[in-house]
Design a protein around this motif. Structure first.
Motif, PDB file in Angstrom:
ATOM      1  N   PHE D  68     -87.576 -50.865 -18.833  1.00 21.20           N
ATOM      2  CA  PHE D  68     -86.403 -51.709 -18.628  1.00 21.20           C
ATOM      3  C   PHE D  68     -86.821 -53.170 -18.472  1.00 21.20           C
ATOM      4  N   GLY D  69     -87.865 -53.345 -17.677  1.00 17.47           N
ATOM      5  CA  GLY D  69     -88.359 -54.703 -17.451  1.00 17.47           C
ATOM      6  C   GLY D  69     -88.717 -55.389 -18.747  1.00 17.47           C
ATOM      7  N   SER D  70     -89.489 -54.683 -19.554  1.00 18.75           N
ATOM      8  CA  SER D  70     -89.933 -55.352 -20.776  1.00 18.75           C
ATOM      9  C   SER D  70     -88.769 -55.541 -21.736  1.00 18.75           C
ATOM     10  N   TYR D  71     -87.807 -54.605 -21.669  1.00 18.52           N
ATOM     11  CA  TYR D  71     -86.644 -54.759 -22.545  1.00 18.52           C
ATOM     12  C   TYR D  71     -85.863 -56.020 -22.183  1.00 18.52           C
ATOM     13  N   ILE D  72     -85.642 -56.172 -20.873  1.00 21.29           N
ATOM     14  CA  ILE D  72     -84.881 -57.345 -20.420  1.00 21.29           C
ATOM     15  C   ILE D  72     -85.625 -58.622 -20.767  1.00 21.29           C
ATOM     16  N   ALA D  73     -86.938 -58.582 -20.552  1.00 22.68           N
ATOM     17  CA  ALA D  73     -87.737 -59.772 -20.850  1.00 22.68           C
ATOM     18  C   ALA D  73     -87.568 -60.159 -22.311  1.00 22.68           C
ATOM     19  N   LYS D  74     -87.607 -59.154 -23.173  1.00 21.15           N
ATOM     20  CA  LYS D  74     -87.465 -59.443 -24.600  1.00 21.15           C
ATOM     21  C   LYS D  74     -86.036 -59.889 -24.917  1.00 21.15           C
ATOM     22  N   LEU D  75     -85.113 -59.224 -24.238  1.00 22.78           N
ATOM     23  CA  LEU D  75     -83.703 -59.530 -24.503  1.00 22.78           C
ATOM     24  C   LEU D  75     -83.411 -61.002 -24.222  1.00 22.78           C
ATOM     25  N   ALA D  76     -84.062 -61.486 -23.168  1.00 16.13           N
ATOM     26  CA  ALA D  76     -83.837 -62.882 -22.787  1.00 16.13           C
ATOM     27  C   ALA D  76     -84.217 -63.831 -23.915  1.00 16.13           C
ATOM     28  N   THR D  77     -85.158 -63.401 -24.737  1.00 22.08           N
ATOM     29  CA  THR D  77     -85.544 -64.254 -25.864  1.00 22.08           C
ATOM     30  C   THR D  77     -84.755 -63.911 -27.117  1.00 22.08           C
ATOM     31  N   GLY D  78     -83.744 -63.059 -26.951  1.00 17.47           N
ATOM     32  CA  GLY D  78     -82.906 -62.720 -28.104  1.00 17.47           C
ATOM     33  C   GLY D  78     -83.485 -61.627 -28.961  1.00 17.47           C
ATOM     34  N   ILE D 283     -74.759 -50.978 -29.060  1.00 19.12           N
ATOM     35  CA  ILE D 283     -73.753 -50.997 -27.992  1.00 19.12           C
ATOM     36  C   ILE D 283     -73.615 -52.410 -27.436  1.00 19.12           C
ATOM     37  N   LEU D 284     -74.738 -53.057 -27.277  1.00 20.22           N
ATOM     38  CA  LEU D 284     -74.708 -54.419 -26.760  1.00 20.22           C
ATOM     39  C   LEU D 284     -73.879 -55.318 -27.671  1.00 20.22           C
ATOM     40  N   VAL D 285     -74.099 -55.177 -28.949  1.00 19.70           N
ATOM     41  CA  VAL D 285     -73.376 -56.030 -29.892  1.00 19.70           C
ATOM     42  C   VAL D 285     -71.886 -55.709 -29.871  1.00 19.70           C
ATOM     43  N   VAL D 286     -71.580 -54.418 -29.783  1.00 17.28           N
ATOM     44  CA  VAL D 286     -70.172 -54.027 -29.704  1.00 17.28           C
ATOM     45  C   VAL D 286     -69.522 -54.648 -28.472  1.00 17.28           C
ATOM     46  N   VAL D 287     -70.240 -54.571 -27.364  1.00 16.98           N
ATOM     47  CA  VAL D 287     -69.700 -55.132 -26.123  1.00 16.98           C
ATOM     48  C   VAL D 287     -69.531 -56.640 -26.249  1.00 16.98           C
TER      49      VAL D 287
END
Ligand SMILES: Nc1ncnc2c1ncn2[C@@H]1O[C@H](COP(=O)(O)OP(=O)(O)OP(=O)(O)O)[C@@H](O)[C@H]1O
Ligand SMILES: Nc1ncnc2c1ncn2[C@@H]1O[C@H](COP(=O)(O)OP(=O)(O)OP(=O)(O)O)[C@@H](O)[C@H]1O
Ligand SMILES: [Mg+2]
Ligand SMILES: [Mg+2]
Lengths: 273, 347, 326, 311, 507
Positions: D68-78, D283-287
């Motif tokens: 989860f941590g690494s996912y969020i970290a990556k997500l922050a950079t798009g 799902i994220l994009v749908v949201v």
């Protein structure tokens, strides 16, 4: 009060569906699961097989009759879960306000933002196909609407004289919520609930179609319909009858909901007063 | 009729000391800019035993807010409310019940103030149960007595509110307020939602009950006629503040504050086909109150002094008549002329 | 009460269709208003004042409908007019202001436009001209800074301001009759005084007749020359305004005058128990036989319970509908 | 306005984070994995060594919080991660699917509005009349049919029996390919819109300001045009905003049925094959799309309804 | 009839609603190989007529070193779609890529047969030591086992990529191969469009100008589209098989082949009743398999006798399947100590040919001999995992049992882990011995005989209920010619041999 046609037709259709489900053992000709006799596979409707038989040689009529049980259970139970969650959260949020209201609001927005069918799909994937999972999946994903209504009602009822009076009389919060607010918001909640039952029955069919439906061998209308879709041209009776059952039941629920709204919705009532 | 005159201070059953109620609007996490609505901004009042205090003022002047604060439905931003010797501000939630046995309320709209899903009996029995009366006979007794008090027949108690007329509903509302034997009853516009021909019934009933049960009243109303009829003392509110407070006769015969004067002068006299006295302008936006005296923008006597901060203070003169106006003395003389002369030649 | 009547109502009946049958909500209502006259209609909630007014301007909607009688405007029978003809009267010759200024204005349309509509509809102006006229109209109801205010939406105005806008709309085309249905009930007394004065002055200037509806007998008596009192769908008394207050003839009017505490009465006469009118207002579906006030009337006799009284002319002028009137 | 937009966008951050978390938690306990799904057609048995390598490479054996941590970290950079299945960046995958889905949804909404709103208006102008009854029966029926069933029937009728339209697919992206799926998807919002519009118009027609308009001597046509429509729009807009979420959900079914290359079919495939980054991404994009649409609707509210002002 | 040049072939990919990946090294799904057959080529190719893999990118294979060393003489006329000629470097580069241990390419299980490949996978070496470039068009390959490399290097998992190009980021968006068609466009979830590669090495081929592969997972939608002449091929399920057979217009479009898949119900010996051979046999007797195939599967399958399928080169035609004999089944159950039967949980997916519908039909049959079934339905992805973990009492599944019989039977070898393919944890010393011997012998005939024996032993031991071998059925529009009866997977066509005549409605 003048009874509206939609209320009567809707009520009759829904009551019929319930009755069929309840009386399934008496109405059905054969056992929907064990009486699979491949010698009778895919017979067209006839005097012996009212609705025909399916690929496994089971009587579609009996399966449709038993299917009412599963489909209605899905509709009623999941919507009940939704209503309970929605009312509990919405009522308390609207009445208590404060941080709890913020939390509930955030939750509701979250639930609204994820389309419920997609959410249910995800939950079904986690829990695996089956009736319980389905009840949970559909029961956990459709409460946001109820919650919003309950919250809005609670907010508006909160300023009603009798709720203030109850506070002034020293009633506890729980008592106020249960005796003063709850009975007075049931109208719209029941309406939403009825409509929600209809959409739960349809969602069940959609999930079946996506490969995440109800656990066999007990038939549900949705799974019957979805299984029969390949044979729509070759053995149409396989899908026509469960399709019709879904259509009529959901139609009934929708009409019933509309009819109830006419009676219970304070807005339309005040307009007539 | 008996009219209490100046009594000793130990007779005070309710005293409100400099309360203010400010509603923050907007705000919240990432919300829009916060603004304070000063619905009530420094109000002092006291109510004596057996007395009826009239509270008048324009819509939005904060009358109901004061009432709700007394009842503990709102927590004042500052100030203190003492009810029957107990400080009720900063109370714990458990005190709600104790307060309920002292102060009760009659609401404006008899249609909205009764739970449509409860019979009259339940509406009256439940409060008793909540307050620990469990004996069936006692409950029945008290409900029956109370219904008779307010002029309803106990047989009707099994009915639901919609089966009653507006006046009857207001009687039920009064019965509910009295069922716990409170000492103070606050009536917020008790008759304004009722049919004109019914109002007298309710007004008479309230006055009767006040005498038979020895109640103290706070009577909030728009209708100056009703206030004059019922009150022993009258407080006039404007923009969250008391601008004038005193014996009813003082207020109605010798109003000292220009607002009170305007209020009284604006009442049409049915026997005179004459222009009504007008002030001009509306009640200012409480979010953006004027400088100095709140009434100054509408006041024809206003001078530069009136618009200067701080505004006037509530100054008590002899016989407990208090006015919040820099120029009340000068105005008083003219006002007496304006109001008494044309008006009081009733049959 | 001379001169040619501007509007004349004769034996008006308004039916309410409750699904199975038609119940008369208003019956035997007759009155006339002359040019420039002020006429008041008082009565308790639900007695039929508003629907009478709506009938005059032709705005009754199902389930309500005119069940009988005639309404004449300058001698013309309104019901005989075509729909377009009625519309031409409406707004142009007969205007109306309503009780609740918040809801009577379209919340999503600027007030200026709502005024301008009148000029477009009845004076054939272009929107540009109409908007110009709207500013003037707003100025005439003494709204400060009208050029800016025309762009405001109703919610941006206070109650008093909104009611001024309503008056501006109503008087835009210089109507002959202004129907004001409880124009000040939602307002505070000080604001009420201003609105009433404004309305009274503007109408007097233009010679517009006023039909003012209210349940405040005092207010109507103060504003109007003549006053009619309605009870349960009928006019029970019609008098000059001073008379009706001083010497009410009908027991109901008497009750009303005596039951309400009037400002100054306690100071003058001391506090006495108010006179009550027993009982409650009957529901529209269960009007009693005979005189509709009989169940609440102390003077009622047998005839009151069986026969509806006719209108009697009073010597002192005016009409009353009572078997035992004073 | 700008401040309002910024605030509203910031307000969605917690929602987005919560969505990410919920989906993450759900799919960290989901049975089955991409590894087993790769060999689920029974062709070539899976090679245990490859399976093990793959689990390691995809980080399936790492503890949830680390993932989860690494996912969020990556997500922050798009960065939405790399698809387990196609091994391309999820962002690219979604970008390719976004347009068809939007096309489908907007076409469905257009259909719904074009039919539903006029239907509702017509029904409301003569309540209880024949048009009203028929259109409301149609509307309720439209709401009561299983989507895939309706789609099949339409496909059967319009493609096979009448031969008017192609039965499936995106084709060259042409309009004729869009019609059947859009109609299938659009039927229930159409029905809802018809009902909402009818109710809204009926309600507005009884409003005081409509009476005022009539008292001005306006014809019914003008009353509707000048005063009713805009007010009804406010109510209709609300329905549409909420419908958008439901449509996104329904799109899953319709896209699958019609082989429509949208986010919906991507989502189903990804769920069924446990391509977790793709599931999360879609799902994220749908949201986000839902939130964006609702933001847009809020802005539109402000345009239509002056009572709503954004400081 | 001479093949027509030009036209568009419109194929369908029926196994899901998208392709997994455009990097064919990463996926072994049947779905993806449909397009890969047009886009890519491997060292060998499946020859459907001969029923075995044959050389494709090499002209010649010289075997030496006791059968372990193969020297391939590569084609010198094969061009990648970027116009570069294929050389030995590309072959070596591709196999090295597949062995990249950090990437876990599923093709590793084939390339691992080359000596030194495993070391590359473990990161111990950079290049496969058993692969040597002799010259630009010659590669030497040293194997670890004496096997026919054709079975290892014929499918798309071992496609030859252009060296270095294949490593680029853009490759996965726009793949380049050696196949007869080159990539034009991919609409994910909808279709792949390819066009004729003019420099394809087989003269005059491909015939068609364009190839469209549409993804169509919904059988009902496919049916409509096929009848509507929007697609040229459609895979048929049982229901449509019957419908097409009875429809005079469609009857002629049917193409069928026995595929190398064995459908079966696996029984877990860890569940006590299933540890007993007699119980397993009883189940085989209790189920009226023929009836199921005839009625439910609509004849779209061949009755399974044992593990190896009909199309296996060593299929034993003399073997008879288990007879439907409930009495015998009851007797066997009684002998095994279950006279009143027992209950078991049967894990299944929804698959229409070998999943839920079959289970539903069997429930009453087993009930008649006293065996009660509890159904546990899971998704296909979960089923695959459940089976690998042995987390079941019984499952029903379809497994590829060809084309290499030796590999298929190896799944019952006792040291084959359950997670590989010994799903029923089969352990039988005799069986192991037969397999070992078959692996060591150089004599093909003898090997076949040994394998046949092993297959017969499986019949006797009945680790599974032998259900059927798939009959793949495809409907092919009359204008599409040159369809090959590929027993490994009917949808995998060598598209260069297909052509359409003028009657095709496609432009
Ligand atoms: N809960 C609240 N939140 C925000 N503002 C409030 C709230 N309650 C009251 N107000 C505001 O406080 C002011 C005083 O309100 P209050 O109801 O006390 O006036 P009032 O004198 O009782 O008026 P009315 O005669 O109309 O009943 C008003 O401007 C009102 O809008
Ligand atoms: N649209 C309607 N549908 C049914 N009944 C109506 C309708 N409009 C009015 N009525 C009934 O007609 C009667 C007269 O109504 P009206 O509005 O004229 O009363 P009013 O004298 O104006 O009262 P108020 O003082 O409350 O405005 C009432 O009993 C009311 O219930
Ligand atoms: Mg108030
Ligand atoms: Mg009215």
């Amino acid at each position: 009060m003048k009874l509206r046609a939609n209320l009567i037709i809707g009520g009759v259709l829904f009551a019929l569906a319930i009755l069929v489900g309840l009386l399934a053992p008496w109405l059905a000709h054969t056992d929907p699961v064990m009486d699979a006799n491949l010698m009778n596979a895919e017979e067209a409707p006839s005097w012996t097989w009212w609705f025909g038989t399916d690929g496994q040689g089971r009587d579609i009529y009996s399966r449709v009759v038993y299917g009412a049980r599963v489909s209605l259970t899905v509709g009623i139970v999941s919507q009940l879960i939704n209503s309970i969650i929605g009312v509990a959260l919405g009522l308390s949020a609207g009445y208590l306000g404060g941080w709890w209201d913020d939390v509930v609001n955030a939750l509701t927005n979250l639930m609204l933002a994820i389309p419920s069918l997609i959410f249910a799909l995800a939950i079904m994937a986690v829990l695996g196909p089956g009736l319980t999972s389905l009840l949970i999946a559909l029961g956990l994903t459709n409460w946001s609407f109820t919650c919003r209504i309950a919250r809005a009602s609670a907010l508006s009822l909160k300023s009603q004289g009798y709720v203030q009076a109850a506070t002034v009389l020293g009633y506890g919060d729980l008592r106020i919520m249960i005796t003063q607010l709850l009975p007075n918001m049931l109208g719209p909640i029941v309406v939403i609930g009825t409509l929600g039952m209809g959409s739960a029955v349809l969602s069940e069919a959609a999930l079946s179609f996506l490969g995440l439906g109800v656990r066999p061998p007990f038939p549900s209308w949705g799974s019957m319909l979805s299984e029969a879709r390949d044979q729509i041209t070759t053995a149409p009776w396989l899908s026509v009858f469960p399709g019709l059952a879904i259509f009529l039941t959901v139609l009934g629920l929708n009409l019933l909901g509309d009819g109830l709204r006419d009676i219970l919705d304070p807005q339309s009532r005040s307009r007539r007063r | 009729m008996h009219e209490p005159q100046g009594r000793a201070d130990d007779d005070v059953i309710l005293s409100i000391e400099d309360i203010a109620v400010h509603f923050p609007l907007g705000g919240g996490l990432l919300g829009r800019e916060k603004r304070l609505l000063r619905a009530v901004d420094g109000v002092d009042l006291s109510l004596r035993r057996g007395e009826c205090l009239g509270l008048v003022g324009e819509s939005g002047s904060g009358k109901s807010t004061v009432a709700l604060s007394i009842l503990g439905l709102l927590t004042p931003t500052r100030g203190r409310i003492v009810v029957d010797g107990q400080v009720v501000t900063n109370r714990q939630s458990g005190d709600r019940k104790a307060l309920a046995r002292i102060v009760q309320m009659v609401f404006q709209d008899p249609y909205a103030s009764l739970n449509p899903r409860q019979t009259v009996r339940r509406t009256l029995e439940d409060p008793l149960r909540v307050h620990g009366v469990t004996a069936k006979s006692e409950i029945e007794d008290r409900v029956g007595t109370m219904l008779r008090h307010v002029g309803l027949r106990p047989e009707q108690s099994g009915r639901y509110p919609h089966e009653f007329s507006g006046g009857q509903r207001q009687r039920i509302g009064i019965a509910r307020a009295l069922i716990l034997n409170p000492k103070i009853v606050i009536c917020d516009e008790p008759v304004s939602a009722l049919d004109v021909s019914i109002r007298a019934q309710i007004i008479n009933l309230l006055l009767e009950l006040k005498d038979t049960l020895g109640l103290s009243f706070i009577m909030i109303s728009h209708d100056l006629g009703v206030v004059e009829h019922m009150s022993d003392r009258v407080a006039v509110m404007y923009l969250g503040r008391i601008v004038e407070n005193g014996h009813w006769r003082e207020i109605f015969e010798r109003p000292a504050h220009p607002y009170t004067q305007a209020l009284i002068a604006a009442i049409p006299d049915p026997l005179r086909h004459a222009p009504l006295a007008t002030t001009g302008g509306d009640l200012p936006n409480p979010l953006n109150p004027p400088n100095g005296c709140g009434f100054s923008p509408r006041c024809r006597h206003a001078e530069a002094l009136c618009r200067r901060e701080p505004g006037p203070v509530l100054e008590t003169r002899r016989d407990g008549h208090a006015v919040r106006c820099w120029r009340s003395d000068e105005i008083a003389a003219q006002a007496r002329l304006a109001t008494t002369e044309g008006r009081l030649n009733v049959r | 009460m001379t001169g040619s009547p501007l509007i004349e109502v004769e034996d008006l009946r308004i039916d309410l269709d409750d699904g199975s049958r038609k119940v008369p909500a208003v019956e035997n209502v007759s009155f006339r208003i002359d040019r420039g006259e002020t006429f008041g209609l008082v009565g308790e909630s639900g007695c039929g004042k508003s629907i009478t007014a709506l009938a005059l301007i032709g705005l009754l909607r199902p389930p309500l409908s005119i069940g009988g009688g005639v309404i004449r405007f300058e001698g013309q029978e309104i019901q005989r007019l075509s729909a377009a003809g009625q519309r031409e009267l409406r707004g142009n010759r007969i205007a109306m202001i309503f009780q609740e200024p918040m809801t009577a204005l379209n919340p999503v349309s600027p007030v200026g436009r709502q005024i301008a509509e009148m000029f477009v509809l009845h004076k054939g102006k272009s929107w540009r001209e109409a908007n110009q006229l709207a500013v003037e109209a707003l100025a005439s109801v003494r709204v400060p800074a009208p050029e800016r205010r025309v762009k405001d939406y109703p919610h941006q105005l206070s109650g008093g301001m909104r009611q001024r806008v309503m008056i501006a709309i109503a008087l835009a085309c210089g109507p002959d009759l202004l129907i004001a249905d409880e124009p000040t009930t939602a307002l505070d007394v000080t604001v009420q005084a201003e609105i009433i004065e404004l309305m009274r002055n503007l109408c007097a200037e233009r010679g517009t007749a006023i039909l003012m509806i209210s349940h405040d007998l005092g207010l109507v008596a103060n504003v109007c020359r003549r006053v009619a009192v309605m009870y349960a769908g009928r006019i029970v008394e019609e008098r000059g305004s001073a008379d009706i207050f001083r010497t009410p003839s009908h027991p109901y009017t008497q009750g009303l005058v005596a039951s309400l505490p009037r400002l100054g009465s306690r100071a003058a006469l001391g506090r006495s128990r108010l006179k009550e009118i027993a009982g409650v207002v009957p529901a529209i579906t269960s009007f009693p036989d005979g005189c509709r006030f009989n169940p609440r009337c102390a003077q009622a006799t047998d005839i009151c319970r069986t026969t509806a009284p006719e209108t009697d002319l009073l010597e002192a002028g005016g009409l009353v509908r009572c078997h035992h009137h004073a | 306005m700008l401040a309002f937009l910024t605030r509203r966008i910031l307000q969605t951050v917690p929602t987005v984070l919560a969505v990410v978390l919920v989906v993450f938690v759900l799919f960290s306990v989901v049975p089955g994995s991409i590894v087993s799904s790769m060999s689920d057609d029974g062709r070539g048995a899976a090679d245990p060594q490859v399976v093990e390598r793959m689990r390691k490479q995809l980080g399936l054996d790492d503890p949830v919080y680390m993932r989860f941590g690494s996912y969020i970290a990556k997500l922050a950079t798009g960065d939405l991660g790399t698809s387990f299945r196609t091994r391309e960046p999820v962002t690219i995958m979604i970008a390719k699917r976004m347009w068809p889905t939007l096309q489908l949804i907007f076409a469905a909404l257009t259909f719904a509005i074009a039919i539903g709103v006029p239907l509702g208006f017509v029904a409301a102008l003569r309540p209880g009349g024949i048009v009203d009854t028929v259109s409301m029966v149609v509307a309720v029926s439209g709401l009561s049919m299983a989507k895939f069933w309706l789609g099949l029937l339409l496909m059967y009728l319009f493609a096979l029996k009448l031969g008017w339209l192609p039965s499936f697919g995106y084709g060259d992206g042409g309009l004729k390919y869009l019609i059947l799926p859009a109609v299938t998807l659009g039927v229930s919002p159409m029905a809802l819109l018809a009902r909402t519009t009818r109710a809204a118009v009926l309600e507005i027609m009884t409003a005081d300001f409509v009476r005022t308009a009539r008292s001005k001597g306006m014809s019914e046509m003008r009353v509707v045009k000048w005063h009713v429509m805009r007010n009804a729009l406010v109510l209709i807009l609300t329905t549409m905003g909420l419908q958008f979420g439901a449509l996104m959900g329904q799109a899953v079914v319709v896209e699958k049925l019609f082989s429509w290359p949208g986010i919906g079919s991507l989502l189903v495939d990804s769920v069924l094959q446990r391509d977790i980054p793709a599931v999360q991404g879609s799902i994220l994009v749908v949201v986000l799309a839902f939130l964006a649409i609702n933001l847009l609707i809020d802005v539109l509210y402000g345009v239509i309804d002056p009572r709503i002002r954004y400081a | 009839q001479t093949p027509r040049k030009g036209g568009t072939i419109r194929m369908t990919a029926p196994y899901g609603s998208s392709f997994s990946s455009l990097d064919i090294h990463t996926t072994q799904r049947a779905q993806d190989e449909i397009y890969a057959k047009a886009l890519h080529r491997s060292l060998y190719i499946w020859n459907s007529a001969e029923g075995k893999p044959v050389l494709e990118l090499a002209k010649e294979d010289v075997v030496s070193g006791g059968g372990l060393v193969h020297t391939f003489k590569l084609r010198d006329d094969a061009y990648f779609h970027n116009g570069r000629k294929m050389t030995a470097d590309d072959v070596i580069w591709s196999y090295n890529r597949i062995m990249d241990g950090t990437k876990a390419y599923p093709g590793a299980r084939f390339v691992r047969v080359i000596e030194g490949a495993a070391a590359v996978e473990k990161g111990q070496a950079k290049e496969i030591s058993g692969l040597k470039k002799i010259d630009d068009f010659t590669v030497e390959m040293k194997l670890t086992e004496k096997v026919d490399p054709g079975f290892y290097f014929f499918n798309a998992l071992t496609s030859i990529y252009p060296a270095d190009e294949g490593a680029k980021e853009s490759f996965i968006q726009k793949p380049i191969g050696l196949g007869p068609f080159k990539f034009v466009e991919h609409v994910p979830g909808s279709r792949i469009v390819l066009e004729r590669w003019d420099r394809f090495y087989k003269p005059g081929k491909p015939y068609a100008d364009k190839l469209i592969v549409s993804v169509m997972g919904e059988a009902a939608a496919r049916d409509v589209a096929f009848r509507n002449k929007e697609i040229d091929t459609s895979v048929l399920g049982p229901a449509q098989y019957v419908a097409y057979q009875t429809d005079p217009d469609l009857k002629g479009t049917i193409v069928e082949v026995a595929e190398v898949f064995t459908r079966h119900m696996g029984m877990n010996p860890a569940f006590k009743p299933f540890a007993d051979k007699r119980v397993r046999q009883a189940i085989n007797h209790a189920i009226d398999t023929d009836l199921i195939i005839k009625k439910l599967v609509k004849g779209k399958a061949y009755r399974a006798t044992s593990w190896l399928p009909l199309t296996s080169p060593i299929y034993d035609k003399t073997m008879k399947p288990y007879a439907f004999d409930p009495a015998k089944a009851k007797q066997l159950l009684a002998e095994a100590g279950y006279p009143t039967g027992f209950e078991f949980e049967w894990t299944t997916s929804q698959n229409e040919s070998w999943g839920l519908p079959i289970v539903e039909a069997i429930i009453p049959m087993l009930d008649r001999v006293g065996i009660r079934v509890k159904v546990k339905q899971v998704e296909t992805a979960v089923l695959a995992e459940v089976i690998k973990k042995g987390d079941f009492q019984a499952y029903v599944y379809s497994m590829a049992t060809g084309p290499d019989p030796q590999a298929a039977l190896k799944c019952f070898y006792s040291s084959t882990p359950q997670s590989a393919c010994n799903y029923t944890s089969f352990k039988n010393a005799d069986f192991d011995k037969l397999i070992d011997e078959a692996g060591q012998t150089d004599d093909a005939a003898k090997r076949d005989q040994l394998l046949q024996k092993a297959n017969a032993l499986l019949y006797e031991e009945a680790p599974v209920w032998f259900f059927n071998y798939n009959k793949a059925v495809m409907a092919v529009q009359p204008w599409l010619k040159g369809i090959q009866l590929n027993a490994t997977e009917l949808t995998h066509q060598n598209v260069e041999d297909l052509w359409v005549d003028e009657s095709s409605p496609a432009k």
